[in-house]
Write a protein that holds these residues in place. Sequence first.
Motif, PDB file in Angstrom:
ATOM      1  N   MET A 229      34.367  41.278  57.318  1.00 31.14           N
ATOM      2  CA  MET A 229      33.969  42.032  56.128  1.00 31.14           C
ATOM      3  C   MET A 229      35.144  42.190  55.162  1.00 31.14           C
ATOM      4  SD  MET A 229      31.685  44.953  57.992  1.00 31.14           S
ATOM      5  CE  MET A 229      31.765  46.173  56.701  1.00 31.14           C
ATOM      6  N   TRP A 230      34.837  42.532  53.918  1.00 24.91           N
ATOM      7  CA  TRP A 230      35.885  42.894  52.953  1.00 24.91           C
ATOM      8  C   TRP A 230      36.701  44.035  53.569  1.00 24.91           C
ATOM      9  CZ3 TRP A 230      35.579  46.653  48.329  1.00 24.91           C
ATOM     10  CH2 TRP A 230      36.707  46.489  47.510  1.00 24.91           C
ATOM     11  N   CYS A 231      38.010  43.933  53.463  1.00 25.75           N
ATOM     12  CA  CYS A 231      38.847  44.880  54.202  1.00 25.75           C
ATOM     13  C   CYS A 231      38.531  46.332  53.853  1.00 25.75           C
ATOM     14  CB  CYS A 231      40.319  44.554  54.004  1.00 25.75           C
ATOM     15  SG  CYS A 231      40.829  44.509  52.289  1.00 25.75           S
ATOM     16  N   HIS A 232      38.171  46.617  52.595  1.00 25.06           N
ATOM     17  CA  HIS A 232      37.904  48.019  52.258  1.00 25.06           C
ATOM     18  C   HIS A 232      36.658  48.543  52.949  1.00 25.06           C
ATOM     19  CE1 HIS A 232      41.020  49.497  49.667  1.00 25.06           C
ATOM     20  NE2 HIS A 232      41.154  48.254  49.239  1.00 25.06           N
ATOM     21  N   SER A 233      35.623  47.705  53.046  1.00 23.27           N
ATOM     22  CA  SER A 233      34.429  48.148  53.763  1.00 23.27           C
ATOM     23  C   SER A 233      34.734  48.256  55.250  1.00 23.27           C
ATOM     24  CB  SER A 233      33.285  47.162  53.541  1.00 23.27           C
ATOM     25  OG  SER A 233      32.981  47.125  52.167  1.00 23.27           O
ATOM     26  N   PRO A 459      49.269  43.400  51.177  1.00 24.26           N
ATOM     27  CA  PRO A 459      49.456  42.490  50.044  1.00 24.26           C
ATOM     28  C   PRO A 459      48.112  42.091  49.452  1.00 24.26           C
ATOM     29  CG  PRO A 459      49.670  41.276  52.084  1.00 24.26           C
ATOM     30  CD  PRO A 459      49.394  42.703  52.467  1.00 24.26           C
ATOM     31  N   ILE A 460      48.113  41.733  48.187  1.00 25.62           N
ATOM     32  CA  ILE A 460      46.890  41.348  47.481  1.00 25.62           C
ATOM     33  C   ILE A 460      47.187  40.073  46.715  1.00 25.62           C
ATOM     34  CG2 ILE A 460      45.198  42.098  45.762  1.00 25.62           C
ATOM     35  CD1 ILE A 460      45.995  44.998  46.502  1.00 25.62           C
ATOM     36  N   SER A 461      46.191  39.201  46.612  1.00 21.78           N
ATOM     37  CA  SER A 461      46.434  37.897  45.995  1.00 21.78           C
ATOM     38  C   SER A 461      46.964  38.042  44.572  1.00 21.78           C
ATOM     39  CB  SER A 461      45.154  37.062  45.996  1.00 21.78           C
ATOM     40  OG  SER A 461      44.189  37.634  45.117  1.00 21.78           O
ATOM     41  N   ASP A 462      46.237  38.788  43.733  1.00 22.55           N
ATOM     42  CA  ASP A 462      46.654  38.807  42.326  1.00 22.55           C
ATOM     43  C   ASP A 462      47.880  39.689  42.101  1.00 22.55           C
ATOM     44  OD1 ASP A 462      45.204  41.132  42.662  1.00 22.55           O
ATOM     45  OD2 ASP A 462      43.895  40.822  40.937  1.00 22.55           O
ATOM     46  N   CYS A 463      48.082  40.683  42.952  1.00 19.62           N
ATOM     47  CA  CYS A 463      49.317  41.460  42.828  1.00 19.62           C
ATOM     48  C   CYS A 463      50.507  40.568  43.174  1.00 19.62           C
ATOM     49  CB  CYS A 463      49.275  42.669  43.751  1.00 19.62           C
ATOM     50  SG  CYS A 463      47.907  43.771  43.368  1.00 19.62           S
ATOM     51  N   THR A 464      50.313  39.658  44.129  1.00 19.22           N
ATOM     52  CA  THR A 464      51.360  38.697  44.460  1.00 19.22           C
ATOM     53  C   THR A 464      51.589  37.757  43.278  1.00 19.22           C
ATOM     54  OG1 THR A 464      50.725  38.835  46.778  1.00 19.22           O
ATOM     55  CG2 THR A 464      52.052  36.937  46.119  1.00 19.22           C
ATOM     56  N   SER A 589      35.540  41.917  37.280  1.00 20.75           N
ATOM     57  CA  SER A 589      35.093  42.788  38.372  1.00 20.75           C
ATOM     58  C   SER A 589      35.980  44.003  38.560  1.00 20.75           C
ATOM     59  CB  SER A 589      35.082  42.014  39.694  1.00 20.75           C
ATOM     60  OG  SER A 589      34.064  41.046  39.674  1.00 20.75           O
ATOM     61  N   TRP A 590      37.200  43.950  38.040  1.00 22.00           N
ATOM     62  CA  TRP A 590      38.154  45.017  38.367  1.00 22.00           C
ATOM     63  C   TRP A 590      38.657  45.751  37.133  1.00 22.00           C
ATOM     64  CZ3 TRP A 590      37.201  45.709  43.157  1.00 22.00           C
ATOM     65  CH2 TRP A 590      36.902  44.617  43.969  1.00 22.00           C
ATOM     66  N   ALA A 591      38.179  45.387  35.971  1.00 19.31           N
ATOM     67  CA  ALA A 591      38.455  46.175  34.766  1.00 19.31           C
ATOM     68  C   ALA A 591      37.331  45.901  33.787  1.00 19.31           C
ATOM     69  CB  ALA A 591      39.819  45.835  34.170  1.00 19.31           C
ATOM     70  N   GLY A 743      33.970  53.671  37.801  1.00 22.18           N
ATOM     71  CA  GLY A 743      35.099  53.611  36.886  1.00 22.18           C
ATOM     72  C   GLY A 743      36.362  54.151  37.537  1.00 22.18           C
ATOM     73  N   ILE A 744      37.512  53.637  37.132  1.00 27.79           N
ATOM     74  CA  ILE A 744      38.788  54.121  37.660  1.00 27.79           C
ATOM     75  C   ILE A 744      39.842  53.996  36.559  1.00 27.79           C
ATOM     76  CG2 ILE A 744      39.381  51.889  38.749  1.00 27.79           C
ATOM     77  CD1 ILE A 744      40.474  53.692  41.131  1.00 27.79           C
ATOM     78  N   SER A 745      40.707  55.013  36.434  1.00 21.29           N
ATOM     79  CA  SER A 745      41.638  55.078  35.304  1.00 21.29           C
ATOM     80  C   SER A 745      42.861  54.201  35.508  1.00 21.29           C
ATOM     81  CB  SER A 745      42.155  56.509  35.132  1.00 21.29           C
ATOM     82  OG  SER A 745      41.103  57.405  35.045  1.00 21.29           O
TER      83      SER A 745
HETATM   84  C1  LAN Z   1      41.559  48.221  43.804  1.00 23.93           C
HETATM   85  C2  LAN Z   1      42.799  48.379  43.053  1.00 23.93           C
HETATM   86  C3  LAN Z   1      43.486  47.110  42.674  1.00 23.93           C
HETATM   87  C4  LAN Z   1      42.524  45.972  42.454  1.00 23.93           C
HETATM   88  C5  LAN Z   1      43.115  44.780  41.669  1.00 23.93           C
HETATM   89  C6  LAN Z   1      44.404  44.262  42.263  1.00 23.93           C
HETATM   90  C7  LAN Z   1      43.405  45.209  40.246  1.00 23.93           C
HETATM   91  C8  LAN Z   1      42.064  43.681  41.619  1.00 23.93           C
HETATM   92  O1  LAN Z   1      42.479  42.634  40.809  1.00 23.93           O
HETATM   93  C9  LAN Z   1      41.613  43.276  42.991  1.00 23.93           C
HETATM   94  C10 LAN Z   1      40.949  44.471  43.704  1.00 23.93           C
HETATM   95  C11 LAN Z   1      41.868  45.700  43.817  1.00 23.93           C
HETATM   96  C12 LAN Z   1      42.833  45.436  44.935  1.00 23.93           C
HETATM   97  C13 LAN Z   1      41.104  46.959  44.191  1.00 23.93           C
HETATM   98  C14 LAN Z   1      39.916  46.860  45.057  1.00 23.93           C
HETATM   99  C15 LAN Z   1      39.062  48.135  45.236  1.00 23.93           C
HETATM  100  C16 LAN Z   1      39.912  49.382  45.304  1.00 23.93           C
HETATM  101  C17 LAN Z   1      40.825  49.267  46.489  1.00 23.93           C
HETATM  102  C18 LAN Z   1      40.706  49.439  43.994  1.00 23.93           C
HETATM  103  C19 LAN Z   1      39.832  49.494  42.746  1.00 23.93           C
HETATM  104  C20 LAN Z   1      41.361  50.793  44.100  1.00 23.93           C
HETATM  105  C21 LAN Z   1      40.278  51.679  44.750  1.00 23.93           C
HETATM  106  C22 LAN Z   1      39.207  50.743  45.337  1.00 23.93           C
HETATM  107  C23 LAN Z   1      38.703  51.286  46.682  1.00 23.93           C
HETATM  108  C24 LAN Z   1      37.609  50.399  47.250  1.00 23.93           C
HETATM  109  C25 LAN Z   1      38.225  52.710  46.472  1.00 23.93           C
HETATM  110  C26 LAN Z   1      37.658  53.381  47.676  1.00 23.93           C
HETATM  111  C27 LAN Z   1      36.217  53.250  47.666  1.00 23.93           C
HETATM  112  C28 LAN Z   1      35.522  52.570  48.563  1.00 23.93           C
HETATM  113  C29 LAN Z   1      34.186  52.098  48.199  1.00 23.93           C
HETATM  114  C30 LAN Z   1      36.042  52.239  49.895  1.00 23.93           C
END
Ligand code: LAN
Length: 769
Positions: A229-233, A459-464, A589-591, A743-745
């Motif tokens: 699974m996606w690591c966050h899930s 580590p994250i792909s795009d942060c790298t 997807s992320w902004a 949304g996230i700031s």
């Molecule tokens: C983030 C923050 C960074 C973001 C980027 C690097 C900007 C993006 O390009 C790839 C995805 C990533 C790493 C990302 C994924 C989802 C995160 C971790 C978050 C938006 C920060 C918070 C969010 C996380 C899932 C919030 C907790 C909620 C759950 C549903 C588990």
Amino acid sequence: PLLGEAAGRQIWVHDEGLARAQEGRALPAFSAARNPNASDRLMREQNIAAWREERPAAGGEGGGQGEGEGGSALDAARRGIRYFQMVQCEDGHWGGDYGGPLFLMPGMIIAHYVIGEPIAGARAAAMRHYLLNHQQRDGGWGTHVECASTMFGTALNYVALRLLGAAPDAAPCAAARAFLHARGGALMTTSWAKFWLALLGVYGWDGINSVPAEMWLLPRWLPFHPGRMWCHSRMVYLPMCYLYCRRWTYARADADPLTLALRTELYTTPYAAIDWDAHRHACCPEDAYAPPRPVMRLLQNALAAYERWGCVGPLRRARARGLAFAAEYMAAEDAQTNYIDIGPVNKAFHVVVAFAEAGGDARAPAVRRHLQRVDDYLWVAEDGMKMQGYNGSQCWDTSFMLQAVVDTGLAEEFPLLCQRGWRYLMRTQIPVDEDNRERYYRHISKGGWPFSTAAHGWPISDCTGEGLKAVLALARLSCVEAAEARMPEQRLYDAVNVIFSLQNEDGGWATYENTRGFGWYESLNPSEVFGDIMIDYSYVECTSACVTALAAFARRHPRHAPRRVARAIARGGAFLRSIQRADGSWYGSWAVCFTYGTWFGVVGLAAVAATARRPLSAAERGAVARAAAFLLRRQRANGGWGESYLACVNKAYPEADGTRSTSGGGELGAGGSGVVQTAWAVLALAAADLRPGQLRAGEAEVADAAAIRAAVARGAAFLRTRQLPDGDWAQEGITGVFNRSCGISYSAYRNIFPVWALGVYARRYEAQR
Ligand code: LAN
């Protein structure tokens, strides 16, 4: 063991003396009704007050504010940097308010409560301030600060407010209850909210769908495995499975007057009479962005039967083994992240897990270590104390800002900024792989950059990719070369290796890991509120960041693995083209949203041809031209571009030219334009205006070059009219997003991207005028 690495750690400390001295001083004005996004004033004011170097003259060099008042676009960019360098922290990072989601802090408040360490005093007051600021007129709270009220946001924040000491008959509580009751009470909130209520002992465990710990015992080769699974899930359902299987509940729930009161306040029927099992699937329709599919419901019903009758004999032993592995896995995650944990949701759950594992002893070392790392997630701005979506966005913001400064051509004017930024990136690159990484489904880490801090360490792909580009850009500056230690080449190769290893079979890059599962996993998404969370998909952002990083690397280090670099870039480019939408845009997807995605798409494609030292192919040129045409069509009358988070939810660029869209919030800036989206569009268009080397022989310029240049000039002018006299820009709508809906700031974006766009515009176009 705690890593010594403290760089980037952002924590707020309450100073009683200072508080007393400032008593009576008005807080910065904040009205969530006008704009729910705080402009991060407290942190900025503090950093600016601590700035010891030369201060920019009021109004800045080269005249006043705005276009037409003299000064060039380059001066505007310079003013932007002069301002923002004062906000940089001493250890070199930028960062700032990473709040926005409203479903996080209640979990942390409940976690503190159930382990017997309720949040109190100044901290509780600051959190109450935040909750009240973001309560809406209908009495509810949204899932994040800009959206309409949801049952997810309201059930959780109501409980949070009560645990922080608000009286049940206080007006905000009464209003929130009215919102809840009108929609069927807490039985109709979402599964993640119900889970927290169950831990607190104000919701029955039979009303929670099973999260069986046995799933960790499945053989790894199966097409379904939680490790895929996606690591966050994965990292959210891990503590959930532990807590669910133990049916862990606050020990005093049956005797505590507050939980007893909540049992009556949250529901429209008597608590003792509730048929919990009948409400396992219940969820208010307004909340259900991704309603669980029928197959998942069937599975959940089967699991409910299993929980009741099947969990006997050998199966009991399997559960015990699954639980033991889950506990071990969570302990490993704690150790790997220095108790920060990958994100805010598993962090709060792990506080409870550590307490449960210690037999309910809050003094146990693991619990104490966890509590020491809670502050990393908390942030204070003019709207109060909030819990952030991560332990900050330090590394990410810093990598972007440094690239922006270099691209303005002004970097040598800001040696301190560059040197500090360099040091931050040097210290934040991850030096080693995790111990036992395969056992805990971890990808390699060595050489990668994280989103926030080294201590967090995922580590994250795009942060790298962005980190690598920033380092490569800085390394050539004489102010960095002269003063700073060089980065050993091997560390660059390690970063490239991380990028190689993360490329997917489809040619694209996902976020933290390769895509390990399959698209059909989404039909097992139990979350109701989040879309596309089950596996790590390839994204335009991650792919473009990796492609452009490899291209930048190849330019400076052409002899390192040239064939592998070229192949990775070519495959990445093909992937980018494959996901371009019919209208020419890319979905971000992320902004927020299409301007962001399209910027990544265009610069990614441009990098493909650049590495191959050839003009863009016909297909690539066609893709870039369609992207440019998309942006040209979307430019607003005032020269800007603007999207609210609803563009991500609805997957459509907002047509509305108003300042606020009608359905459920969503902030658009002046005349429908925002400075951040405008900056992305300007950067994308400037990249789409191909240069001679990118064109085929005989072509002097792209077909719509004149239209592109006019649009870019108007976009740059818009950015300048919106710049404030001190070089800052006002905070507008929320610019970040995740999981399609939340949304996230990113409060640094309003500085980084306008500076970047103005710099690129000035160097490319203004010089010629
Ligand atoms: C983030 C923050 C960074 C973001 C980027 C690097 C900007 C993006 O390009 C790839 C995805 C990533 C790493 C990302 C994924 C989802 C995160 C971790 C978050 C938006 C920060 C918070 C969010 C996380 C899932 C919030 C907790 C909620 C759950 C549903 C588990």
